[in-house]
Design a protein around this motif. Structure first.
Motif, PDB file in Angstrom:
ATOM      1  N   MET A   1       0.958  -1.337   0.001  1.00 29.01           N
ATOM      2  CA  MET A   1      -0.041   0.043  -0.043  1.00 29.01           C
ATOM      3  C   MET A   1       0.813   1.301   0.001  1.00 29.01           C
ATOM      4  SD  MET A   1      -2.918   0.963   2.617  1.00 29.01           S
ATOM      5  CE  MET A   1      -4.016  -0.468   2.272  1.00 29.01           C
ATOM      6  N   GLY A   2       0.579   2.104  -0.760  1.00 31.08           N
ATOM      7  CA  GLY A   2       1.377   3.283  -0.876  1.00 31.08           C
ATOM      8  C   GLY A   2       0.817   4.546  -0.023  1.00 31.08           C
ATOM      9  N   SER A   3       1.063   5.719  -0.393  1.00 26.55           N
ATOM     10  CA  SER A   3       0.553   6.834   0.181  1.00 26.55           C
ATOM     11  C   SER A   3      -1.057   7.091  -0.396  1.00 26.55           C
ATOM     12  CB  SER A   3       1.350   7.997  -0.493  1.00 26.55           C
ATOM     13  OG  SER A   3       1.416   8.414  -1.743  1.00 26.55           O
ATOM     14  N   GLN A   4      -1.561   7.837   0.479  1.00 26.03           N
ATOM     15  CA  GLN A   4      -3.249   7.907   0.302  1.00 26.03           C
ATOM     16  C   GLN A   4      -3.425   8.800  -1.050  1.00 26.03           C
ATOM     17  OE1 GLN A   4      -5.428   9.746   3.420  1.00 26.03           O
ATOM     18  NE2 GLN A   4      -7.162   8.656   2.836  1.00 26.03           N
ATOM     19  N   LYS A   5      -4.176   8.049  -1.793  1.00 30.33           N
ATOM     20  CA  LYS A   5      -4.460   8.849  -3.223  1.00 30.33           C
ATOM     21  C   LYS A   5      -5.716   9.473  -3.122  1.00 30.33           C
ATOM     22  CE  LYS A   5      -2.194   7.414  -6.770  1.00 30.33           C
ATOM     23  NZ  LYS A   5      -1.551   6.955  -7.882  1.00 30.33           N
ATOM     24  N   LYS A   6      -6.090  10.589  -3.613  1.00 31.35           N
ATOM     25  CA  LYS A   6      -7.325  11.010  -3.412  1.00 31.35           C
ATOM     26  C   LYS A   6      -8.031  10.916  -5.046  1.00 31.35           C
ATOM     27  CE  LYS A   6      -7.362  12.400   0.772  1.00 31.35           C
ATOM     28  NZ  LYS A   6      -8.270  12.182   1.816  1.00 31.35           N
ATOM     29  N   LEU A   7      -9.264  11.154  -5.209  1.00 31.02           N
ATOM     30  CA  LEU A   7     -10.034  11.038  -6.470  1.00 31.02           C
ATOM     31  C   LEU A   7      -9.354  12.244  -7.261  1.00 31.02           C
ATOM     32  CD1 LEU A   7     -13.601  10.350  -5.167  1.00 31.02           C
ATOM     33  CD2 LEU A   7     -12.107   8.854  -6.455  1.00 31.02           C
ATOM     34  N   ASN A   8      -8.948  13.300  -6.706  1.00 29.85           N
ATOM     35  CA  ASN A   8      -8.630  14.473  -7.725  1.00 29.85           C
ATOM     36  C   ASN A   8      -7.146  14.069  -7.826  1.00 29.85           C
ATOM     37  OD1 ASN A   8     -10.473  16.550  -8.346  1.00 29.85           O
ATOM     38  ND2 ASN A   8      -8.927  17.899  -7.362  1.00 29.85           N
ATOM     39  N   ASP A   9      -6.636  13.078  -7.408  1.00 23.04           N
ATOM     40  CA  ASP A   9      -5.243  12.993  -8.218  1.00 23.04           C
ATOM     41  C   ASP A   9      -5.084  11.839  -9.325  1.00 23.04           C
ATOM     42  OD1 ASP A   9      -4.196  14.130  -5.774  1.00 23.04           O
ATOM     43  OD2 ASP A   9      -4.198  12.230  -4.503  1.00 23.04           O
ATOM     44  N   VAL A  10      -6.236  11.415  -9.645  1.00 24.79           N
ATOM     45  CA  VAL A  10      -6.397  10.499 -10.970  1.00 24.79           C
ATOM     46  C   VAL A  10      -7.127  11.260 -12.091  1.00 24.79           C
ATOM     47  CG1 VAL A  10      -5.905   8.468  -9.440  1.00 24.79           C
ATOM     48  CG2 VAL A  10      -8.145   9.130  -9.703  1.00 24.79           C
ATOM     49  N   ALA A  11      -6.911  10.824 -13.151  1.00 25.78           N
ATOM     50  CA  ALA A  11      -7.728  11.069 -14.308  1.00 25.78           C
ATOM     51  C   ALA A  11      -8.821  10.179 -14.254  1.00 25.78           C
ATOM     52  CB  ALA A  11      -6.742  11.009 -15.584  1.00 25.78           C
ATOM     53  N   PHE A  12     -10.094  10.636 -14.822  1.00 28.31           N
ATOM     54  CA  PHE A  12     -11.117   9.859 -14.968  1.00 28.31           C
ATOM     55  C   PHE A  12     -11.298   9.348 -16.773  1.00 28.31           C
ATOM     56  CE2 PHE A  12     -14.167  10.367 -10.953  1.00 28.31           C
ATOM     57  CZ  PHE A  12     -13.089   9.655 -10.311  1.00 28.31           C
ATOM     58  N   SER A  13     -11.691   8.408 -17.262  1.00 30.05           N
ATOM     59  CA  SER A  13     -11.927   8.176 -18.670  1.00 30.05           C
ATOM     60  C   SER A  13     -12.986   7.116 -18.758  1.00 30.05           C
ATOM     61  CB  SER A  13     -10.528   7.632 -19.125  1.00 30.05           C
ATOM     62  OG  SER A  13      -9.577   8.564 -18.690  1.00 30.05           O
ATOM     63  N   VAL A  14     -13.506   7.015 -20.075  1.00 24.99           N
ATOM     64  CA  VAL A  14     -14.542   6.129 -20.429  1.00 24.99           C
ATOM     65  C   VAL A  14     -14.152   5.085 -21.488  1.00 24.99           C
ATOM     66  CG1 VAL A  14     -16.892   6.212 -21.583  1.00 24.99           C
ATOM     67  CG2 VAL A  14     -16.034   8.264 -20.290  1.00 24.99           C
ATOM     68  N   LEU A  15     -14.651   3.963 -21.016  1.00 25.72           N
ATOM     69  CA  LEU A  15     -14.603   2.739 -22.046  1.00 25.72           C
ATOM     70  C   LEU A  15     -15.888   2.378 -22.476  1.00 25.72           C
ATOM     71  CD1 LEU A  15     -12.878   0.392 -23.337  1.00 25.72           C
ATOM     72  CD2 LEU A  15     -13.590  -1.101 -21.598  1.00 25.72           C
ATOM     73  N   ASP A  16     -16.003   2.543 -23.865  1.00 21.73           N
ATOM     74  CA  ASP A  16     -17.478   2.385 -24.415  1.00 21.73           C
ATOM     75  C   ASP A  16     -17.486   1.199 -25.484  1.00 21.73           C
ATOM     76  OD1 ASP A  16     -19.994   2.610 -25.528  1.00 21.73           O
ATOM     77  OD2 ASP A  16     -19.496   4.714 -26.554  1.00 21.73           O
ATOM     78  N   LEU A  17     -18.263   0.041 -25.133  1.00 23.45           N
ATOM     79  CA  LEU A  17     -18.407  -1.132 -25.832  1.00 23.45           C
ATOM     80  C   LEU A  17     -19.518  -0.665 -26.958  1.00 23.45           C
ATOM     81  CD1 LEU A  17     -16.680  -2.277 -23.256  1.00 23.45           C
ATOM     82  CD2 LEU A  17     -18.491  -4.414 -23.858  1.00 23.45           C
ATOM     83  N   ILE A  18     -19.951   0.601 -26.990  1.00 22.54           N
ATOM     84  CA  ILE A  18     -21.076   0.985 -27.675  1.00 22.54           C
ATOM     85  C   ILE A  18     -22.467  -0.347 -27.661  1.00 22.54           C
ATOM     86  CG2 ILE A  18     -21.949   1.567 -30.049  1.00 22.54           C
ATOM     87  CD1 ILE A  18     -19.291   2.408 -30.561  1.00 22.54           C
ATOM     88  N   PRO A  19     -22.973  -0.102 -26.526  1.00 21.33           N
ATOM     89  CA  PRO A  19     -23.956  -1.401 -26.562  1.00 21.33           C
ATOM     90  C   PRO A  19     -25.101  -1.057 -27.441  1.00 21.33           C
ATOM     91  CG  PRO A  19     -23.997   0.180 -24.566  1.00 21.33           C
ATOM     92  CD  PRO A  19     -22.782   0.555 -25.386  1.00 21.33           C
ATOM     93  N   VAL A  20     -25.777  -2.064 -27.788  1.00 25.09           N
ATOM     94  CA  VAL A  20     -26.925  -1.916 -28.839  1.00 25.09           C
ATOM     95  C   VAL A  20     -28.269  -2.231 -27.847  1.00 25.09           C
ATOM     96  CG1 VAL A  20     -28.313  -2.961 -30.855  1.00 25.09           C
ATOM     97  CG2 VAL A  20     -25.685  -2.714 -30.683  1.00 25.09           C
ATOM     98  N   LEU A  21     -28.993  -1.276 -27.828  1.00 28.18           N
ATOM     99  CA  LEU A  21     -30.079  -1.520 -26.802  1.00 28.18           C
ATOM    100  C   LEU A  21     -31.276  -2.232 -27.516  1.00 28.18           C
ATOM    101  CD1 LEU A  21     -30.364   2.454 -25.720  1.00 28.18           C
ATOM    102  CD2 LEU A  21     -29.047   0.507 -24.843  1.00 28.18           C
ATOM    103  N   SER A  22     -32.095  -3.054 -26.725  1.00 25.35           N
ATOM    104  CA  SER A  22     -32.852  -3.788 -26.912  1.00 25.35           C
ATOM    105  C   SER A  22     -34.186  -2.814 -27.923  1.00 25.35           C
ATOM    106  CB  SER A  22     -33.635  -4.516 -25.652  1.00 25.35           C
ATOM    107  OG  SER A  22     -34.971  -5.086 -26.206  1.00 25.35           O
ATOM    108  N   GLY A  23     -34.404  -3.157 -28.834  1.00 25.72           N
ATOM    109  CA  GLY A  23     -35.488  -2.571 -29.888  1.00 25.72           C
ATOM    110  C   GLY A  23     -34.916  -1.421 -30.517  1.00 25.72           C
ATOM    111  N   LYS A  24     -33.609  -1.471 -30.453  1.00 23.66           N
ATOM    112  CA  LYS A  24     -32.904  -0.303 -31.217  1.00 23.66           C
ATOM    113  C   LYS A  24     -31.701  -0.926 -32.118  1.00 23.66           C
ATOM    114  CE  LYS A  24     -34.678   3.236 -28.893  1.00 23.66           C
ATOM    115  NZ  LYS A  24     -35.590   4.135 -29.593  1.00 23.66           N
ATOM    116  N   THR A  25     -31.281   0.127 -32.937  1.00 27.88           N
ATOM    117  CA  THR A  25     -30.444  -0.562 -34.101  1.00 27.88           C
ATOM    118  C   THR A  25     -28.670  -0.031 -33.731  1.00 27.88           C
ATOM    119  OG1 THR A  25     -30.144   1.559 -35.291  1.00 27.88           O
ATOM    120  CG2 THR A  25     -31.881  -0.238 -35.611  1.00 27.88           C
TER     121      THR A  25
END
Length: 339
Positions: A1-25
């Motif tokens: 375990m290292g030093s305490q890391k805060k949420l503001n210390d890390v970047a936030f990003s997105v992974l998208d599988l591009i879900p196809v919704l039921s009834g949609k294309t």
């Protein structure tokens, strides 16, 4: 375990599988993904990655390089990339040409994440391959061949050239759900992203091996890790749990080997999955942050303390587009609360 890391210390990003919704294309899904990318860019997310999958009726992210260009064209500052390109399916030269082109059109904004699995079943993998031998075992050589195409003409060590890629700045990332790619990323001095959103078991082993064996390179001076996790946020815990039933149904389909579109939420999963299936799904979803802002905040801070990762990448299987947008907005507010 290292030093305490805060949420503001890390970047936030997105992974998208591009879900196809039921009834949609799939066309509907592409529009939703661009809308999501534009919103998260405004909310301060660092990167937006698309994951290559094939032969899945509920996932539309198969033509990954095309989609990277589509999202990059519709945004201005957010980094866009692959999370990842499944290298056994492609000739390294072709990937270099695709991402070299993208990197020239959108300079300083394109990432190239690479995976060593086919991202599909074995019969479809055979249909995708240029030949029927090997694939995953050739991954280290193929990674280095691919990286070589991005070198300048003087540095290049191959006869074949990806002219559009030479000298173009497109960072290569290795992706993994086990310790294999962690060790390879450490040896090559590359950034590493772990798929803890569906394969949590080896997260800590992978992080340890990557950090302990990391060799500085011209690409990266010290280890850099992304952990991909599931995120379903809402204004109340009860609402988040209801929305998350789409996620549970998605993983239930994976467990049953049944390819299906993303299903709308239900009031209860009781009667939909068996106790065994529930246990199996929740084991895969060990790192799923589901709940209100305060609930998620506490869990995420604990996760950061335990893992010391540099970046959190959220994937969300949320049926309603407005609820999906709201989820990412709430997650972004966690950083504002620390500012």
């Amino acid at each position: 375990m290292g030093s305490q890391k805060k949420l503001n210390d890390v970047a936030f990003s997105v992974l998208d599988l591009i879900p196809v919704l039921s009834g949609k294309t799939p066309a509907d899904s592409f529009k939703n993904s661009l809308s999501l990318a534009q919103h998260v860019e405004n909310w301060g997310y660092k990167r937006y990655w698309l994951a290559e999958h094939h032969n899945m009726v509920g996932v539309a992210s198969s033509a990954t390089a095309v989609l990277v260009g589509y999202i990059a064209a519709g945004t201005k500052t957010i980094r866009v990339g692959s999370g990842g390109v499944m290298l056994p399916n492609h000739a390294p030269l072709v990937v270099a040409e695709q991402f070299g082109t993208l990197g020239s059109i959108y300079p300083g904004r394109i990432d190239l994440g690479l995976g060593r699995a086919p991202g599909t079943d074995q019969l479809t993998a055979a249909a995708l391959r240029r030949n029927l031998r090997g694939g995953e075992m050739d991954f280290p050589d193929n990674v280095q061949e691919l990286m070589n195409y991005f070198l300048s003409d003087k540095e290049r060590r191959t006869y074949a050239r990806a002219v559009v890629a030479e000298g173009v700045d497109v960072p290569v990332w290795l992706l993994g759900s086990s310790t294999y790619s962690a060790t390879l990323a450490a040896r090559l001095g590359l950034p590493f992203a772990f798929a803890s959103h569906f394969a949590p078991a080896q997260l800590f082993d992978a992080l340890y091996l990557y950090r302990e064996n990391f060799k500085p390179s011209k690409y990266l001076q010290k280890p850099y890790v992304i952990a991909c996790v599931n995120g379903v946020a809402a204004d109340t815990d009860a609402e988040a749990e209801r929305i998350a039933t789409s996620l549970y149904q998605f993983f239930l389909g994976v467990i049953r080997g049944k390819s299906q579109t993303l299903q709308p939420p239900v009031d209860s999963m009781n009667g939909i999955w068996t106790p065994f299936e529930k246990e199996a799904a929740l084991r895969q979803l060990e790192y799923a942050f589901i709940g209100s802002k305060q609930t998620i905040k506490e869990k995420m801070e604990e996760f950061l303390d335990d893992t010391q990762v540099d970046e959190l990448m959220f994937v969300s299987h949320i049926y309603n587009h407005e609820e999906r947008l709201r989820s990412y907005e709430i997650l972004s507010e966690l950083k504002e609360d620390h500012a």
